[in-house]
Scaffold this motif. Structure first.
Motif, PDB file in Angstrom:
ATOM      1  N   ASP A  90       0.878  -1.171   0.000  1.00 52.75           N
ATOM      2  CA  ASP A  90       0.000   0.000   0.000  1.00 52.75           C
ATOM      3  C   ASP A  90       0.913   1.219   0.000  1.00 52.75           C
ATOM      4  N   LEU A  91       1.184   1.753  -1.185  1.00 50.46           N
ATOM      5  CA  LEU A  91       2.146   2.852  -1.299  1.00 50.46           C
ATOM      6  C   LEU A  91       1.728   4.074  -0.499  1.00 50.46           C
ATOM      7  N   ASP A  92       0.415   4.336  -0.408  1.00 50.37           N
ATOM      8  CA  ASP A  92      -0.057   5.486   0.373  1.00 50.37           C
ATOM      9  C   ASP A  92       0.316   5.355   1.848  1.00 50.37           C
ATOM     10  N   ALA A  93       0.380   4.123   2.349  1.00 54.50           N
ATOM     11  CA  ALA A  93       0.748   3.877   3.743  1.00 54.50           C
ATOM     12  C   ALA A  93       2.254   3.665   3.903  1.00 54.50           C
ATOM     13  N   GLY A  94       3.008   3.693   2.795  1.00 53.41           N
ATOM     14  CA  GLY A  94       4.446   3.465   2.862  1.00 53.41           C
ATOM     15  C   GLY A  94       4.821   2.004   2.950  1.00 53.41           C
TER      16      GLY A  94
END
Length: 138
Positions: A90-94
């Protein structure tokens, strides 16, 4: 990549081998990155690097929160990334898949290591500033 030795835990090696064994059932997985990840495991397992023991300094493992400084950005840039299994990315969450170029570059490296990776946006230089040991994503 990097001249730093690669040190992986037996647990990480086991999880990566299991992921590799299931690659044909997970269509979004990139075969080339699988081979790159398996070369990383082989380096650690053959003694060219090492398998983590409790006496050694911490190295990046699955689920760790890794703070890095990106020296290739226009202004030095600090970010935190967590290396997870592909279905947990989840790129938004790193949270970066263990098959992502950044994860392959960081996995098994110690604090202070500087790694070079070829990312879709070009070559990047990252220095590992800290490692916060983690658990699987809930």
């Amino acid at each position: 990549m990097s001249a730093y030795p690669i040190t992986l835990s037996q647990k990480d090696i086991h999880i990566i081998h299991a992921l590799h064994a299931q690659r044909e059932f997970i269509p979004q997985l990139d075969e080339g990155r699988h081979h790159e990840l398996m070369r990383l495991v082989e380096q650690a397992a053959t003694g060219r690097s090492g398998i983590k023991s409790l006496a050694k300094s911490p190295t990046v493992s699955l689920y760790d929160a890794v703070t890095v400084n990106d020296f290739s950005a226009p202004a030095s840039n600090t970010m935190v990334c967590r290396i997870v299994l592909p279905h947990e990315a989840d790129l938004d969450a790193g949270h970066y898949s263990v098959l992502a170029p950044i994860s392959i570059a960081l996995l098994g490296r110690p604090v202070g290591a500087t790694v070079t990776l070829d990312a879709p946006g070009g070559s990047r230089q990252l220095r590992i500033l800290s490692i916060l040991k983690g658990e699987p994503v809930a």
